[in-house]
Scaffold this active site. Structure first.
Site, PDB file in Angstrom:
ATOM      1  NE  ARG A  19     -31.645  54.800  51.659  1.00 56.72           N
ATOM      2  CZ  ARG A  19     -30.978  55.440  52.634  1.00 56.72           C
ATOM      3  NH1 ARG A  19     -31.017  54.986  53.884  1.00 56.72           N
ATOM      4  NH2 ARG A  19     -30.286  56.538  52.359  1.00 56.72           N
ATOM      5  CG  HIS A  44     -53.924  57.944  42.249  1.00 56.23           C
ATOM      6  ND1 HIS A  44     -54.282  59.166  41.722  1.00 56.23           N
ATOM      7  CD2 HIS A  44     -53.907  57.091  41.208  1.00 56.23           C
ATOM      8  CE1 HIS A  44     -54.477  59.044  40.409  1.00 56.23           C
ATOM      9  NE2 HIS A  44     -54.257  57.790  40.082  1.00 56.23           N
ATOM     10  CG  HIS A  51     -47.219  57.146  44.852  1.00 55.99           C
ATOM     11  ND1 HIS A  51     -48.390  56.485  44.579  1.00 55.99           N
ATOM     12  CD2 HIS A  51     -47.286  58.331  44.171  1.00 55.99           C
ATOM     13  CE1 HIS A  51     -49.130  57.246  43.774  1.00 55.99           C
ATOM     14  NE2 HIS A  51     -48.485  58.358  43.501  1.00 55.99           N
ATOM     15  CD  GLU A  79     -57.747  60.267  44.501  1.00 57.23           C
ATOM     16  OE1 GLU A  79     -56.536  60.393  44.221  1.00 57.23           O
ATOM     17  OE2 GLU A  79     -58.456  61.204  44.856  1.00 57.23           O
ATOM     18  CG  HIS A 201     -54.018  68.112  42.531  1.00 53.81           C
ATOM     19  ND1 HIS A 201     -53.524  66.856  42.271  1.00 53.81           N
ATOM     20  CD2 HIS A 201     -53.041  68.985  42.153  1.00 53.81           C
ATOM     21  CE1 HIS A 201     -52.297  66.963  41.748  1.00 53.81           C
ATOM     22  NE2 HIS A 201     -51.984  68.239  41.681  1.00 53.81           N
TER      23      HIS A 201
HETATM   24  C1  LIG Z   1     -56.492  62.965  42.019  1.00 56.41           C
HETATM   25  C2  LIG Z   1     -55.486  63.823  42.683  1.00 56.41           C
HETATM   26  O1  LIG Z   1     -55.399  64.993  42.450  1.00 56.41           O
HETATM   27  C3  LIG Z   1     -54.562  63.225  43.610  1.00 56.41           C
HETATM   28  O2  LIG Z   1     -55.280  62.419  44.439  1.00 56.41           O
HETATM   29  C4  LIG Z   1     -53.583  62.342  42.947  1.00 56.41           C
HETATM   30  O3  LIG Z   1     -53.707  61.075  43.511  1.00 56.41           O
HETATM   31  C5  LIG Z   1     -52.206  62.808  43.195  1.00 56.41           C
HETATM   32  O4  LIG Z   1     -51.384  61.818  42.647  1.00 56.41           O
HETATM   33  P1  LIG Z   1     -49.834  61.807  43.002  1.00 56.41           P
HETATM   34  O5  LIG Z   1     -49.737  61.675  44.512  1.00 56.41           O
HETATM   35  O6  LIG Z   1     -49.319  60.633  42.240  1.00 56.41           O
HETATM   36  O7  LIG Z   1     -49.312  63.145  42.538  1.00 56.41           O
HETATM   37  N1  LIG Z   2     -57.705  63.690  45.240  1.00 60.78           N
HETATM   38  C1  LIG Z   2     -56.662  64.552  45.750  1.00 60.78           C
HETATM   39  C2  LIG Z   2     -55.773  63.775  46.655  1.00 60.78           C
HETATM   40  O1  LIG Z   2     -56.087  62.659  47.030  1.00 60.78           O
HETATM   41  C3  LIG Z   2     -54.514  64.365  47.132  1.00 60.78           C
HETATM   42  O2  LIG Z   2     -54.015  65.338  46.248  1.00 60.78           O
HETATM   43  P1  LIG Z   2     -52.721  66.139  46.787  1.00 60.78           P
HETATM   44  O3  LIG Z   2     -53.107  66.778  48.099  1.00 60.78           O
HETATM   45  O4  LIG Z   2     -51.631  65.124  46.963  1.00 60.78           O
HETATM   46  O5  LIG Z   2     -52.436  67.137  45.707  1.00 60.78           O
END
Ligand SMILES: CC(=O)[C@@H](O)[C@H](O)COP(=O)(O)O
Ligand SMILES: NCC(=O)COP(=O)(O)O
Length: 250
Positions: A19, A44, A51, A79, A201
């Site tokens: 939104r 990231h 996002h 990241e 992750h």
């Molecule tokens: C590196 C990692 O595994 C996550 O920090 C990543 O930033 C996830 O990215 P999305 O939130 O775009 O899925």
């Molecule tokens: N580097 C992993 C991260 O920042 C978050 O990963 P997730 O918990 O969204 O899969």
């Protein structure tokens, strides 16, 4: 040594972007999770800004430059793939940590670490591009015991081990035969190589305690997708408290 919790705010930004009314607010959420005891914030900013947007990066940088009490001791981790644009961003913003991932621009998410054999020179070039940031530089690695020493030889300050395979295997026969032993061996290899290890992750309230037991030298977990989903149910304060309880019990 207590593992630090860095909350990834990607999914807060993803919801905000649906939104034009600006909430949920990324900075407000960052302040809330830090006040709840989280040790840092991770974002990231992907090239398509699906996002986290560039404005969020500057807003969070301004927060971390403030003298607000919740910022004291907290770390800002950015990241991304080390493109020229990403390097210019982190060299301008100067976060505490930069975590380099091998993601293609359109990657759905980060599903693998760097292949040092086929992409080592690419990573070394990316490392050189972001060194002016003055940040601690980590590289995203697969659960592979050979990876930490390769990262150290390349001059990286830390590794972040990809825990997606560990999370996917949870509850399956492959967990005990492959995923968990590979992670534990990678953590031990990082210790032996003398390089700090982060992780992330798909970690969540269910699998984090077991992970920390297998990787006691993990310095930081960055968690975003699950913690945001859990906070929708439990609220941020309670969710962060539950993560900290697991970390402190490890
Ligand atoms: C590196 C990692 O595994 C996550 O920090 C990543 O930033 C996830 O990215 P999305 O939130 O775009 O899925
Ligand atoms: N580097 C992993 C991260 O920042 C978050 O990963 P997730 O918990 O969204 O899969």
């Amino acid at each position: 040594m207590t593992t630090k919790l860095s909350v990834n705010l990607n999914k807060v930004a993803l919801l905000r972007n649906q939104r034009d009314n600006g909430y949920p607010c990324v900075v407000t959420t960052a302040r809330r999770v830090l006040r709840a005891g989280a040790h840092g914030i991770t974002i990231h900013p992907r090239p398509d800004q699906r996002h986290i947007r560039l404005g969020d990066v500057d807003d969070l940088a301004a927060l971390f430059a403030s003298d607000l009490p919740e910022i004291i001791g907290a770390e800002f981790n950015i990241e991304g793939y080390p493109s020229e644009d990403f390097a210019a961003l982190v060299n301008r913003v100067r976060p505490h940590q930069v975590t380099l991932v091998p993601d293609a621009p359109g990657a759905r998410t980060s599903e693998e670490g760097w292949d040092f054999d086929s992409r080592g020179e690419e990573l070394a070039h990316g490392l050189a591009l972001v060194r002016p940031s003055g940040a601690r530089i980590a590289a995203f690695i697969n659960p592979d015991p050979a990876a930490p020493s390769k990262a150290r030889r390349l001059g990286l300050d830390r590794v972040e081990v990809y825990t997606g395979l560990y999370a996917m295997a949870w509850g399956t026969p492959a967990f005990d035969t492959t995923a968990a032993p590979h992670l534990a061996a990678t953590a031990a290899a990082a210790e032996a190589a003398g390089i700090g290890m982060n992780a992330g992750h798909d970690l969540n309230l269910v699998n984090l305690g077991d992970f920390l037991h297998r990787a006691p030298n993990c310095l930081e977990v960055s968690i975003g997708h699950a913690i945001t989903a859990e906070a929708l149910d439990l609220g941020w304060d309670e969710t962060v408290r539950r993560y900290l309880d697991i970390i402190n019990a490890a």
